[in-house]
Structure formats: C-alpha cells, structure tokens
Write a protein that holds these residues in place. Structure first.
Motif, PDB file in Angstrom:
ATOM      1  N   LYS A 198       0.807  -1.211   0.000  1.00  0.00           N
ATOM      2  CA  LYS A 198       0.000   0.000   0.000  1.00  0.00           C
ATOM      3  C   LYS A 198       0.841   1.263   0.000  1.00  0.00           C
ATOM      4  O   LYS A 198       0.387   2.314  -0.422  1.00  0.00           O
ATOM      5  CB  LYS A 198      -0.943   0.004   1.209  1.00  0.00           C
ATOM      6  CG  LYS A 198      -2.070  -1.018   1.077  1.00  0.00           C
ATOM      7  CD  LYS A 198      -3.149  -0.759   2.112  1.00  0.00           C
ATOM      8  CE  LYS A 198      -4.329  -1.703   1.917  1.00  0.00           C
ATOM      9  NZ  LYS A 198      -5.418  -1.398   2.841  1.00  0.00           N
ATOM     10  N   TRP A 230      -1.285  -5.316   6.489  1.00  0.00           N
ATOM     11  CA  TRP A 230      -2.689  -4.911   6.463  1.00  0.00           C
ATOM     12  C   TRP A 230      -3.629  -6.119   6.514  1.00  0.00           C
ATOM     13  O   TRP A 230      -4.831  -5.955   6.711  1.00  0.00           O
ATOM     14  CB  TRP A 230      -2.965  -4.085   5.220  1.00  0.00           C
ATOM     15  CG  TRP A 230      -2.045  -2.913   5.081  1.00  0.00           C
ATOM     16  CD1 TRP A 230      -1.049  -2.761   4.164  1.00  0.00           C
ATOM     17  CD2 TRP A 230      -2.001  -1.743   5.908  1.00  0.00           C
ATOM     18  NE1 TRP A 230      -0.396  -1.576   4.364  1.00  0.00           N
ATOM     19  CE2 TRP A 230      -0.950  -0.926   5.417  1.00  0.00           C
ATOM     20  CE3 TRP A 230      -2.747  -1.306   7.002  1.00  0.00           C
ATOM     21  CZ2 TRP A 230      -0.638   0.307   5.995  1.00  0.00           C
ATOM     22  CZ3 TRP A 230      -2.426  -0.083   7.575  1.00  0.00           C
ATOM     23  CH2 TRP A 230      -1.388   0.710   7.072  1.00  0.00           C
ATOM     24  N   MET A 269       1.909   5.931   5.731  1.00  0.00           N
ATOM     25  CA  MET A 269       1.187   4.786   6.283  1.00  0.00           C
ATOM     26  C   MET A 269       0.729   5.001   7.718  1.00  0.00           C
ATOM     27  O   MET A 269      -0.124   4.271   8.213  1.00  0.00           O
ATOM     28  CB  MET A 269       2.069   3.530   6.230  1.00  0.00           C
ATOM     29  CG  MET A 269       3.279   3.599   7.153  1.00  0.00           C
ATOM     30  SD  MET A 269       4.315   2.117   7.099  1.00  0.00           S
ATOM     31  CE  MET A 269       3.346   0.989   8.085  1.00  0.00           C
ATOM     32  N   PRO A 316      -1.152   7.268   9.515  1.00  0.00           N
ATOM     33  CA  PRO A 316      -2.555   7.494   9.903  1.00  0.00           C
ATOM     34  C   PRO A 316      -3.406   6.225   9.841  1.00  0.00           C
ATOM     35  O   PRO A 316      -4.173   5.932  10.767  1.00  0.00           O
ATOM     36  CB  PRO A 316      -3.037   8.535   8.892  1.00  0.00           C
ATOM     37  CG  PRO A 316      -1.807   9.227   8.448  1.00  0.00           C
ATOM     38  CD  PRO A 316      -0.743   8.174   8.427  1.00  0.00           C
ATOM     39  N   GLN A 317      -3.264   5.465   8.767  1.00  0.00           N
ATOM     40  CA  GLN A 317      -4.059   4.240   8.629  1.00  0.00           C
ATOM     41  C   GLN A 317      -3.622   3.182   9.635  1.00  0.00           C
ATOM     42  O   GLN A 317      -4.448   2.454  10.199  1.00  0.00           O
ATOM     43  CB  GLN A 317      -3.943   3.707   7.204  1.00  0.00           C
ATOM     44  CG  GLN A 317      -4.876   2.546   6.907  1.00  0.00           C
ATOM     45  CD  GLN A 317      -4.846   2.131   5.462  1.00  0.00           C
ATOM     46  OE1 GLN A 317      -4.180   2.757   4.638  1.00  0.00           O
ATOM     47  NE2 GLN A 317      -5.564   1.063   5.134  1.00  0.00           N
ATOM     48  N   LYS A 344      -5.013   3.936  13.110  1.00  0.00           N
ATOM     49  CA  LYS A 344      -6.412   3.510  13.221  1.00  0.00           C
ATOM     50  C   LYS A 344      -6.521   2.001  13.393  1.00  0.00           C
ATOM     51  O   LYS A 344      -7.312   1.502  14.207  1.00  0.00           O
ATOM     52  CB  LYS A 344      -7.186   3.962  11.982  1.00  0.00           C
ATOM     53  CG  LYS A 344      -8.650   3.600  12.005  1.00  0.00           C
ATOM     54  CD  LYS A 344      -9.359   4.096  10.755  1.00  0.00           C
ATOM     55  CE  LYS A 344     -10.833   3.705  10.770  1.00  0.00           C
ATOM     56  NZ  LYS A 344     -11.522   4.160   9.525  1.00  0.00           N
ATOM     57  N   LYS A 345      -5.726   1.257  12.641  1.00  0.00           N
ATOM     58  CA  LYS A 345      -5.751  -0.206  12.723  1.00  0.00           C
ATOM     59  C   LYS A 345      -5.350  -0.696  14.111  1.00  0.00           C
ATOM     60  O   LYS A 345      -6.022  -1.552  14.704  1.00  0.00           O
ATOM     61  CB  LYS A 345      -4.812  -0.794  11.661  1.00  0.00           C
ATOM     62  CG  LYS A 345      -4.642  -2.320  11.710  1.00  0.00           C
ATOM     63  CD  LYS A 345      -3.695  -2.764  10.604  1.00  0.00           C
ATOM     64  CE  LYS A 345      -3.343  -4.244  10.734  1.00  0.00           C
ATOM     65  NZ  LYS A 345      -4.528  -5.130  10.590  1.00  0.00           N
TER      66      LYS A 345
END
Length: 227
Positions: free
Chosen positions: A62, A144, A162, A164-165, A168-169
């Motif tokens: 990603k 991911w 990467m 921010p995502q 959240k994860k």
C-alpha cells in the motif's frame, strides 16, 4: 659479391616459420578463456542484482517502504522503551530481523512480519546464528492482512504515508495495556508518553490506555467548545 635478396624458395618458407601452428592453437585457447571469463563476470553481476534487488525494493504494497536497516542507536532506544515490559512483541515491517533478535535476547517472545521473502529468510538465519531462533518467528505477510490483537508490545518502522491508517488499525485491534513504539516517524494523532533519541534515531512510545483516554476527553470537550 653476396646477394642481399633471398631466393624465391626461401621467401615461400618464411611465413611458415614465422607463424607456427602451435601459436595459432594458443590464440584460440586464449579467446575461449576470454569468453568464459566475460560470461562468468556477467553471470555474477546478474546474480548479485537478483539477490540485492529484493532487499531495496518496497516491502509493503500500500505504501512505498524500502528496506532501511535500523541503526545501533535506534535498537538501543527501542530496548530502552521496552524496559520493565514483558509479554509478546511484534515488529511490523521487521526487515532483516535485528529488532526482533535484540528483543528476543532480552527475554521477549518476538515476532516479525515482513512482506519481502528474502529478508524473512535472512532474518531466520540471523536468529539461528545468534542462538535465539526458539524465541523468534518471522512471517512473510502483508501487515494490512494481519491482526495484532494478541501482542502487548508493538514496534513500527514506517513512513509518514502509512502512519494514519496504521494508527487507526492498531487503535481498533490492540488491548488497552499495549505499548506501541514508533521509530523514525511518530503517529499523527497520538501524543507519545515517552520519547528518546534524536534525529533519525528518535523513538516514540505510546501507551494505548493513555491515548484512548486523551481521545475520549477531547470528544467530551468538543461539544462545549462548539457551543
């Protein structure tokens, strides 16, 4: 008087004496050896390229995350943030395994997730060489597609795109007693509980229970601020 010009017979015999058959055969052998050496050098360069390329190409799909080895200072800063901690540990994007191996030497059951298979195989070799293969595991996997819910200690070597995502994860998956250690780049929203090092060796530690508490508090204050 003696003549200075050779006879026709002598001229006809001269080339045969000047270029013996043996020398012609040696030239052919030298040409063959030259071709073999050239082919060997070319093959070696191709092999080195094939081996080296996976170590520097992106390891995550990603985002573009090339392999950059952790420095000795970064490793020491990570271990400092793990003092008085115990339980399982995971290194997200474990590269050549040096963080996982260092944590295993401190008594952690350490796991590394890395998409690059060459790096995973090399990590397993290093763990075996350093005598900690029983306390380490390395998986070829896309981060991911992995759940980190059962880890209490998480180490991340990421890039800004990467974070921010990933923040959240991890917020959704980890238990409240988890500690997340970010190297090189901090998380965008969380406020670190501890920071050490400087420059590229800076390490940020986040205790998830505190980060969640701050988030809840900010949500409670927001309506009053708007009114």
């Amino acid at each position: 008087a003696k003549t200075l010009c050779p006879s026709p017979g002598a001229m006809a015999q001269a080339p045969a004496k000047e270029v013996p058959l043996e020398e012609g055969g040696g030239g052919s052998r030298r040409s063959s050896w030259g071709l073999l050496v050239t082919a060997g050098v070319g093959g070696t360069l191709v092999a080195l390229y094939a081996v080296a390329t996976p170590f520097v190409t992106p390891a995550l799909r990603k985002v573009c995350l090339p392999f950059v080895p952790a420095t000795a200072a970064q490793i020491q800063n990570v271990l400092k943030m793990l003092e008085n901690r115990s339980g399982s540990l995971v290194d997200i994007g474990s590269g050549d395994g040096r963080i996982v191996i260092a944590a295993a030497k401190k008594g952690f059951q350490a796991v590394g997730y890395e998409l690059n298979p060459w790096l995973v195989w090399y990590s397993r070799y290093r763990a075996w060489r350093d005598g900690v293969h029983q306390n380490t595991k390395f998986y070829i996997s896309d981060l991911w597609k992995v759940s980190f819910s059962h880890y209490r200690n998480v180490v991340v070597f990421g890039v800004p795109q990467m974070m921010p995502q990933l923040e959240k994860k991890l917020e959704e998956e980890l238990e409240c007693n988890a500690r997340i250690i970010a190297c090189r780049f901090p998380f965008p929203c969380w406020i670190p509980d501890h920071t050490t090092g400087e420059g590229i060796d800076t390490v940020w530690a986040y205790d998830l229970k505190h980060s969640r508490g701050r988030e809840t508090k900010s949500l409670e204050i927001t309506p009053e601020t708007e009114s």
